[in-house]
Design a protein around this motif. Structure first.
Motif, short mmCIF file in Angstrom:
data_model
loop_
_atom_site.label_atom_id
_atom_site.label_comp_id
_atom_site.label_asym_id
_atom_site.label_seq_id
_atom_site.Cartn_x
_atom_site.Cartn_y
_atom_site.Cartn_z
N THR A 98 33.79 -87.47 47.77
CA THR A 98 32.69 -88.13 48.49
C THR A 98 31.87 -88.99 47.54
O THR A 98 31.44 -90.09 47.90
N VAL A 102 31.11 -92.91 48.14
CA VAL A 102 29.73 -93.39 48.28
C VAL A 102 29.38 -94.39 47.18
O VAL A 102 28.73 -95.41 47.44
N SER A 206 35.29 -97.36 52.28
CA SER A 206 34.03 -97.72 51.64
C SER A 206 33.37 -98.91 52.35
O SER A 206 32.15 -98.95 52.49
N MET A 271 24.19 -92.35 53.05
CA MET A 271 25.65 -92.50 52.96
C MET A 271 26.33 -91.14 52.77
O MET A 271 27.40 -90.89 53.30
N THR A 275 29.15 -89.87 55.58
CA THR A 275 30.58 -89.74 55.28
C THR A 275 31.29 -88.78 56.23
O THR A 275 32.52 -88.78 56.27
#
Length: 334
Positions: A98, A102, A206, A271, A275
């Motif tokens: 993650t 991010v 992304s 963010m 996710t």
């Protein structure tokens, strides 16, 4: 100054404690029985009661809360009901994926939104300004799941230029773990082909994660630049004959960037939470996938562990933003 940072650290602790308490209360208000899921759907009532006792769920709520806080102080986030493994250990496995997603999304945000916002402000009323505002409206109003599915349909199913999901192609082994970020680890291990493959897998998720935030930062940069460009010292700089590029990037952008940095710091936390949906769409094995699995199985230790990690990341990001203020504008003193 030290007094200010002491207050900020105390504020950090209080915010995290508030999130922990709220998450704990909500987890006990949900009409679900973790002991039933832990024992199995076909377990007999006495087996469910035995598991409930083993998990400490038969104790009063206040006692469970005190025990939970005491465990957190020792770095123990509990044990997953589903996998029976320590949540802290599993978070170490899922967090790098993650974090990589991010960070790339945040990088895309800065590289696209800031120049676009500057160009829109400088060319106010021109086609560049119109394009930036149109992109901001589209990015802010576009559902993430819809964009993700459309990109998969076009870039994978129809044109086959990017992979559909996952972190690496089938048959490509992950690089030796150093940071857990595949691109960085592949470069450190001298495996450029693995780094390229990991980058190709990062492009779609992304971008989908960043598109909404690009819209926000573009508008923020544009409005902040317009305000600064109307200041007297900008007119003075132009009157002195400085090149327009120097006026824009050395004088205007430097003073207009502070509110943008604030938004970027807040977006880091958003963010991390955002996710969940993106990782589900692109089969990205990170915190989002881990959290969704925990939610499906009412695995409360996992849900609380992920929530705690995201909230800490959010608060620390804001702390870093406060520090960046003093770097970007030396006039700011705490």
């Amino acid at each position: 100054m030290s007094r200010y940072w002491t207050r900020r650290l105390l504020y950090l602790v209080l915010v995290v404690l508030g999130v922990i308490t709220l998450t704990f209360v909500v987890s006990h208000l949900i009409p679900a029985d973790p002991a039933r899921y832990a024992a199995g759907l076909h377990a007999r009532p006495e087996q469910v009661e035995l598991v409930r006792k083993q998990l400490g769920l038969d104790r009063p709520v206040w006692e469970q809360y005190v025990r939970y806080i005491a465990r957190l102080c020792r770095g123990d986030l509990g044990t997953s009901i589903l996998t029976r493994k320590p949540v802290a250990e599993e978070l170490k496995l899922f967090f790098p994926a993650t974090a990589e997603l991010v960070l790339v999304a945040l990088l895309l945000n800065v590289l696209i939104a800031v120049p676009l916002g500057v160009a829109a402000a400088v060319g106010r009323g021109r086609p560049t300004d119109g394009f930036a505002r149109l992109l901001a409206v589209i990015g802010a109003g576009m559902p993430v799941f819809w964009l993700g599915l459309i990109l998969q349909l076009l870039l994978y199913a129809r044109w086959n230029v990017l992979p559909m999901g996952g972190r690496l192609s089938v048959g490509v082994l992950p690089p030796p773990q150093v940071t857990g970020l595949y691109v960085v680890d592949a470069i450190l291990a001298g495996q450029p082909e693995v780094a390229v493959d990991a980058l190709r897998h990062l492009i779609m998720p992304s971008f989908v994660l960043a598109i909404g935030e690009i819209a926000v930062v573009t508008r923020m940069t544009r409005s902040s630049m317009l305000e600064v460009l109307g200041q007297d010292y900008i007119r003075t700089a132009r009157a002195k004959g400085l090149a327009e590029r120097v006026v824009i990037y050395r004088h205007a952008l430097k003073n207009a960037i502070l509110p943008v940095v604030t938004v970027l710091g807040m977006q880091l936390g958003w963010m991390m939470g955002g996710t969940l949906l993106v990782e589900s769409i692109f089969s990205w094995g990170g915190l989002g996938y881990y959290a969704v699995t925990g939610i499906r199985h009412h695995d409360f230790p996992v849900i609380m562990g992920v929530t705690l990690l995201i909230s800490v990341t959010f608060v620390v990001a804001n702390l870093i933003v406060d520090f960046l203020y003093t770097v970007l504008d030396p006039r700011i003193r705490y």
